[in-house]
Design an enzyme around this catalytic site. Structure first.
Site, PDB file in Angstrom:
ATOM      1  N   HIS A  50      -9.718 -11.098  -1.414  1.00 31.01           N
ATOM      2  CA  HIS A  50     -11.144 -10.534  -0.771  1.00 31.01           C
ATOM      3  C   HIS A  50     -12.394  -9.774  -2.004  1.00 31.01           C
ATOM      4  O   HIS A  50     -11.460  -8.376  -2.077  1.00 31.01           O
ATOM      5  CB  HIS A  50     -10.300  -9.629   0.009  1.00 31.01           C
ATOM      6  CG  HIS A  50     -10.156 -10.833   0.795  1.00 31.01           C
ATOM      7  ND1 HIS A  50      -9.292 -10.513   2.836  1.00 31.01           N
ATOM      8  CD2 HIS A  50      -9.577 -12.375   1.297  1.00 31.01           C
ATOM      9  CE1 HIS A  50      -8.606 -11.512   3.492  1.00 31.01           C
ATOM     10  NE2 HIS A  50      -9.087 -12.214   2.320  1.00 31.01           N
TER      11      HIS A  50
ATOM     12  N   TYR B 134     -12.683  -4.623  10.820  1.00 29.72           N
ATOM     13  CA  TYR B 134     -12.510  -3.462  11.288  1.00 29.72           C
ATOM     14  C   TYR B 134     -13.058  -3.206  12.636  1.00 29.72           C
ATOM     15  O   TYR B 134     -14.697  -3.344  12.351  1.00 29.72           O
ATOM     16  CB  TYR B 134     -12.384  -2.461  10.637  1.00 29.72           C
ATOM     17  CG  TYR B 134     -11.314  -3.014   9.745  1.00 29.72           C
ATOM     18  CD1 TYR B 134     -11.222  -3.373   8.487  1.00 29.72           C
ATOM     19  CD2 TYR B 134      -9.966  -2.083   9.656  1.00 29.72           C
ATOM     20  CE1 TYR B 134     -10.389  -3.320   7.113  1.00 29.72           C
ATOM     21  CE2 TYR B 134      -9.100  -1.866   9.476  1.00 29.72           C
ATOM     22  CZ  TYR B 134      -8.942  -2.813   8.047  1.00 29.72           C
ATOM     23  OH  TYR B 134      -8.284  -2.309   6.481  1.00 29.72           O
TER      24      TYR B 134
ATOM     25  N   PRO C 150      -2.065   3.331   9.156  1.00 26.70           N
ATOM     26  CA  PRO C 150      -2.383   1.900   8.161  1.00 26.70           C
ATOM     27  C   PRO C 150      -3.632   1.070   8.449  1.00 26.70           C
ATOM     28  O   PRO C 150      -3.953   0.870   7.909  1.00 26.70           O
ATOM     29  CB  PRO C 150      -1.982   0.749   9.428  1.00 26.70           C
ATOM     30  CG  PRO C 150      -1.885   1.395  10.937  1.00 26.70           C
ATOM     31  CD  PRO C 150      -1.720   2.894  10.384  1.00 26.70           C
TER      32      PRO C 150
ATOM     33  N   LYS D 269      -2.790   2.584   3.278  1.00 23.62           N
ATOM     34  CA  LYS D 269      -2.638   2.795   2.199  1.00 23.62           C
ATOM     35  C   LYS D 269      -1.204   3.051   1.841  1.00 23.62           C
ATOM     36  O   LYS D 269      -0.512   3.428   0.508  1.00 23.62           O
ATOM     37  CB  LYS D 269      -3.687   4.215   1.544  1.00 23.62           C
ATOM     38  CG  LYS D 269      -4.771   4.414   1.386  1.00 23.62           C
ATOM     39  CD  LYS D 269      -5.203   3.733   0.189  1.00 23.62           C
ATOM     40  CE  LYS D 269      -6.734   3.788   0.093  1.00 23.62           C
ATOM     41  NZ  LYS D 269      -6.953   2.255   0.033  1.00 23.62           N
TER      42      LYS D 269
ATOM     43  N   TYR E 289     -11.535   1.954  -0.725  1.00 26.13           N
ATOM     44  CA  TYR E 289     -10.556   1.460  -0.669  1.00 26.13           C
ATOM     45  C   TYR E 289      -9.416   0.292  -1.306  1.00 26.13           C
ATOM     46  O   TYR E 289      -8.119   0.246  -0.619  1.00 26.13           O
ATOM     47  CB  TYR E 289     -11.707   0.108   0.265  1.00 26.13           C
ATOM     48  CG  TYR E 289     -10.733  -0.717   1.683  1.00 26.13           C
ATOM     49  CD1 TYR E 289     -10.650  -0.200   2.688  1.00 26.13           C
ATOM     50  CD2 TYR E 289     -10.915  -2.439   1.274  1.00 26.13           C
ATOM     51  CE1 TYR E 289      -9.908  -1.155   4.063  1.00 26.13           C
ATOM     52  CE2 TYR E 289     -10.488  -2.843   1.939  1.00 26.13           C
ATOM     53  CZ  TYR E 289      -9.707  -2.858   2.959  1.00 26.13           C
ATOM     54  OH  TYR E 289      -8.765  -3.352   3.891  1.00 26.13           O
TER      55      TYR E 289
HETATM   56  P1  RFL Z   1      10.391   1.445   3.975  1.00 25.80           P
HETATM   57  O1  RFL Z   1       9.723   0.502   3.335  1.00 25.80           O
HETATM   58  O2  RFL Z   1      10.145   2.524   4.645  1.00 25.80           O
HETATM   59  O3  RFL Z   1      12.154   1.852   3.153  1.00 25.80           O
HETATM   60  C1  RFL Z   1      13.055   2.868   2.720  1.00 25.80           C
HETATM   61  C2  RFL Z   1      14.223   1.962   3.081  1.00 25.80           C
HETATM   62  O4  RFL Z   1      15.281   2.755   3.317  1.00 25.80           O
HETATM   63  C3  RFL Z   1      16.586   2.551   4.246  1.00 25.80           C
HETATM   64  N1  RFL Z   1      17.303   3.476   4.512  1.00 25.80           N
HETATM   65  C4  RFL Z   1      17.969   4.259   3.947  1.00 25.80           C
HETATM   66  N2  RFL Z   1      18.934   3.199   3.235  1.00 25.80           N
HETATM   67  C5  RFL Z   1      19.974   4.327   3.508  1.00 25.80           C
HETATM   68  N3  RFL Z   1      21.026   4.761   4.438  1.00 25.80           N
HETATM   69  C6  RFL Z   1      19.796   5.807   4.656  1.00 25.80           C
HETATM   70  N4  RFL Z   1      20.347   7.229   5.244  1.00 25.80           N
HETATM   71  C7  RFL Z   1      18.481   5.392   5.258  1.00 25.80           C
HETATM   72  N5  RFL Z   1      17.000   5.414   5.872  1.00 25.80           N
HETATM   73  C8  RFL Z   1      16.700   4.322   5.577  1.00 25.80           C
HETATM   74  C9  RFL Z   1      15.709   1.687   4.891  1.00 25.80           C
HETATM   75  O5  RFL Z   1      15.922   0.447   5.838  1.00 25.80           O
HETATM   76  C10 RFL Z   1      14.743   1.095   4.396  1.00 25.80           C
HETATM   77  O6  RFL Z   1      14.605  -0.276   3.422  1.00 25.80           O
HETATM   78  O7  RFL Z   1      10.065   2.883   2.373  1.00 25.80           O
HETATM   79  P2  RFL Z   1       9.044   2.566   1.318  1.00 25.80           P
HETATM   80  O8  RFL Z   1      10.102   1.687   0.293  1.00 25.80           O
HETATM   81  O9  RFL Z   1       8.847   3.570   0.766  1.00 25.80           O
HETATM   82  O10 RFL Z   1       7.434   2.258   2.293  1.00 25.80           O
HETATM   83  C11 RFL Z   1       6.235   2.430   2.900  1.00 25.80           C
HETATM   84  C12 RFL Z   1       6.132   1.184   3.394  1.00 25.80           C
HETATM   85  O11 RFL Z   1       6.717  -0.039   3.862  1.00 25.80           O
HETATM   86  C13 RFL Z   1       4.704   1.760   4.332  1.00 25.80           C
HETATM   87  O12 RFL Z   1       3.751   2.344   3.744  1.00 25.80           O
HETATM   88  C14 RFL Z   1       3.866   0.365   4.509  1.00 25.80           C
HETATM   89  O13 RFL Z   1       4.480  -0.868   4.857  1.00 25.80           O
HETATM   90  C15 RFL Z   1       2.685   0.916   5.428  1.00 25.80           C
HETATM   91  N6  RFL Z   1       1.619  -0.650   6.090  1.00 25.80           N
HETATM   92  C16 RFL Z   1       0.900  -0.527   4.740  1.00 25.80           C
HETATM   93  N7  RFL Z   1       0.418  -0.078   3.736  1.00 25.80           N
HETATM   94  C17 RFL Z   1      -0.447  -0.435   3.151  1.00 25.80           C
HETATM   95  O14 RFL Z   1      -0.570  -0.311   1.394  1.00 25.80           O
HETATM   96  N8  RFL Z   1      -0.994  -2.236   3.402  1.00 25.80           N
HETATM   97  C18 RFL Z   1      -0.807  -2.146   4.736  1.00 25.80           C
HETATM   98  O15 RFL Z   1      -1.757  -2.770   4.961  1.00 25.80           O
HETATM   99  C19 RFL Z   1      -0.064  -1.932   5.692  1.00 25.80           C
HETATM  100  N9  RFL Z   1      -0.104  -2.100   6.673  1.00 25.80           N
HETATM  101  C20 RFL Z   1       2.241  -0.425   7.046  1.00 25.80           C
HETATM  102  C21 RFL Z   1       1.197  -1.312   7.536  1.00 25.80           C
HETATM  103  C22 RFL Z   1       3.063   0.211   7.664  1.00 25.80           C
HETATM  104  C23 RFL Z   1       2.819  -0.426   9.416  1.00 25.80           C
HETATM  105  N10 RFL Z   1       3.932   0.197  10.119  1.00 25.80           N
HETATM  106  C24 RFL Z   1       4.392  -0.991  10.952  1.00 25.80           C
HETATM  107  C25 RFL Z   1       4.795   1.563   9.843  1.00 25.80           C
HETATM  108  C26 RFL Z   1       0.706  -1.941   8.339  1.00 25.80           C
HETATM  109  C27 RFL Z   1       1.985  -1.325   9.889  1.00 25.80           C
HETATM  110  C28 RFL Z   1       2.100  -1.644  10.947  1.00 25.80           C
HETATM  111  C1  PHB Z   2      -2.041  -5.804   7.317  1.00 28.33           C
HETATM  112  O1  PHB Z   2      -2.650  -7.149   6.938  1.00 28.33           O
HETATM  113  O2  PHB Z   2      -1.255  -5.899   8.158  1.00 28.33           O
HETATM  114  C2  PHB Z   2      -3.005  -4.625   7.040  1.00 28.33           C
HETATM  115  C3  PHB Z   2      -4.437  -4.551   6.398  1.00 28.33           C
HETATM  116  C4  PHB Z   2      -4.917  -4.104   6.469  1.00 28.33           C
HETATM  117  C5  PHB Z   2      -5.018  -2.621   6.655  1.00 28.33           C
HETATM  118  C6  PHB Z   2      -3.629  -2.840   7.699  1.00 28.33           C
HETATM  119  C7  PHB Z   2      -2.659  -3.848   7.918  1.00 28.33           C
HETATM  120  O3  PHB Z   2      -5.580  -1.776   7.363  1.00 28.33           O
END
Ligand code: RFL
Ligand code: PHB
Length: 392
Positions: A74, A202, A294, A298, A386
């Site tokens: 994009h 957005y 989110p 980031k 961004y």
């Molecule tokens: P994770 O992915 O939470 O992984 C941690 C892992 O550790 C395990 N764990 C354990 N294992 C052993 N013993 C324990 N006691 C443990 N406790 C936990 C867990 O099971 C898991 O497998 O952290 P990590 O690796 O630091 O990664 C971070 C990302 O997952 C997170 O920042 C993103 O998903 C955030 N996020 C977004 N980030 C972006 O860069 N771009 C996006 O568009 C974006 N959209 C989002 C998001 C997060 C969202 N939610 C649901 C919070 C959209 C949403 C809706």
């Molecule tokens: C997504 O594609 O899930 C997404 C994209 C941008 C955001 C948050 C989530 O700011």
């Protein structure tokens, strides 16, 4: 059973598996402990938008092949407000683009690549505990299939997300926490329907924020601002689509193709930083140390940046005994993290409807959107943040 390794990694999410791979390439041995099953990890939806630096890192560690084929690139992003649509020309203003490629796909690519290394992730590792963090041989203990195991390490990487055990293992008086909890959450659905627009929208609407995003040209992801304690069970697909239509620009609503949801969940919004990201021989990375709302996309990108720095610091230690990069790890990460925190908080304030906002605050928000629409400087600042700030 007892094991010995150089770096014990807790968590097989993006932070843990990218770190394992970076260290493997530097000739450093790891053991990865994960609480969940591989099936659970493969089906977690979460993030979708990657900065160029994250795409480059994944490519560099050899997990970029499928992403290069399947990703969407994009050049811009849209803000909708007050009945208008404003396109921010990311590429024109910052020289960079963003990538759409789902976290679930990255997770699968990382797991497949890790399996090929020959030292499998220990899945379903229960009751992981950390010991001897301030000595030179920290240990991890866990249970698996009813048996106790111990891993003796040189270092431990806490990559276990916000609800993990590593941050909790640091004595409370040695860690400072900064937090902001927002009075709303995001209700997200995934559906096999084409995206309404070729770029993200957005939308700031009086009924609340909405985001139209995607995973591919045939799979959409949509989010609605809802109250923090919203029950997903109250949201039928029909109710979701009807509410989304009201909150997005008219032409987008007219183009919206609806269909059954494949996934539906509510996520709370939070800003959180724990400082420092180190205690003795324990290093925190990713969501274990910080959470962003989110809105700025980031979270995953910050996690990738943390483990890039951590792997460089560990590689320097094993190569020449240098400890300066390990000592500087927390400050180096935090300077970039705080900028991303600031941006994510700002984007959230700009695009959401805060229930407690005064009439003055509402007018100020509208004025800020109008200012951005009329100012190239403001658009450049948004674009620069961004697409992702530089690493140093
Ligand atoms: P994770 O992915 O939470 O992984 C941690 C892992 O550790 C395990 N764990 C354990 N294992 C052993 N013993 C324990 N006691 C443990 N406790 C936990 C867990 O099971 C898991 O497998 O952290 P990590 O690796 O630091 O990664 C971070 C990302 O997952 C997170 O920042 C993103 O998903 C955030 N996020 C977004 N980030 C972006 O860069 N771009 C996006 O568009 C974006 N959209 C989002 C998001 C997060 C969202 N939610 C649901 C919070 C959209 C949403 C809706
Ligand atoms: C997504 O594609 O899930 C997404 C994209 C941008 C955001 C948050 C989530 O700011």
């Amino acid at each position: 059973m007892d094991m010995r390794t150089q770096v014990g990694i807790i968590g097989a999410g993006p932070s843990g598996l990218i770190l394992a791979r970076l260290l493997h390439r530097a000739g450093i041995e790891t053991v990865v402990l994960e609480r969940r099953t591989p099936e659970y990890l493969r089906s977690r939806i979460r993030a979708g938008l990657l900065e160029q630096g994250t795409v480059e890192l994944l490519t560099e560690i050899g997990v970029g092949e499928r992403m290069a084929r399947e990703r969407l690139i994009h050049d811009g992003v849209e803000l909708a407000f007050g009945g208008r649509r404003l396109r921010i020309d990311l590429k024109g203003l910052s020289g960079k683009v963003v990538t759409i490629y789902g976290q679930a796909e990255i997770q699968k690519d990382l797991m497949d690549a890790h399996d090929a290394l020959g030292r499998p992730v220990v899945y379903e590792a229960e009751d992981v505990t950390l010991h001897g963090l301030t000595g030179d041989k920290p240990r991890l203990r866990y249970h698996k299939s009813g048996e106790q195991h111990e891993v003796t390490c040189d270092f431990i990487a806490g990559c276990d997300g916000f609800h993990g055990v590593s941050r909790q293992a640091i004595p409370q008086e040695l860690i400072r926490v900064y937090e902001r909890v927002y009075p709303f959450g995001w209700l997200g659905i995934l559906s096999d329907t084409p995206p309404v627009n070729h770029e993200l929208i957005y939308s700031n609407h009086e009924r609340g924020f909405a985001l139209c995003t995607m995973r591919s040209m045939t799979r959409s992801r949509h989010y609605l601002q809802v109250s923090a304690d919203e029950d997903v069970a109250d949201w039928s697909d029909d109710r979701f689509w009807a509410e989304l239509k009201r909150r997005i620009p008219q032409e987008a609503a007219a183009a919206l193709v609806t269909g059954p949801s494949i996934e539906k969940s509510v996520a709370p919004l939070r800003s959180f930083v724990a400082e420092p990201m180190r205690h003795g021989r324990l290093f925190l990375a990713g969501d274990a140390a910080h959470i962003v709302p989110p809105t700025g996309a980031k979270g995953l990108n910050l996690a990738a940046a943390d483990v890039r720095f951590l792997s460089q610091a560990l590689a320097a230690y094993y190569k020449s005994g240098r400890t300066d990069l390990l000592d500087g790890y927390s400050d180096r990460c935090l300077s970039r993290i705080w900028k991303a925190q600031r941006f994510s908080w700002w984007m959230t304030n700009l695009t959401h409807r805060f229930p407690e906002a005064s009439p003055f605050e509402r007018r100020a928000q509208a004025a800020e959107l109008a200012y951005i629409a009329g100012s190239k400087a403001a658009q450049t600042s948004l674009a620069e943040n961004y697409v992702g700030l530089p690493f140093d």
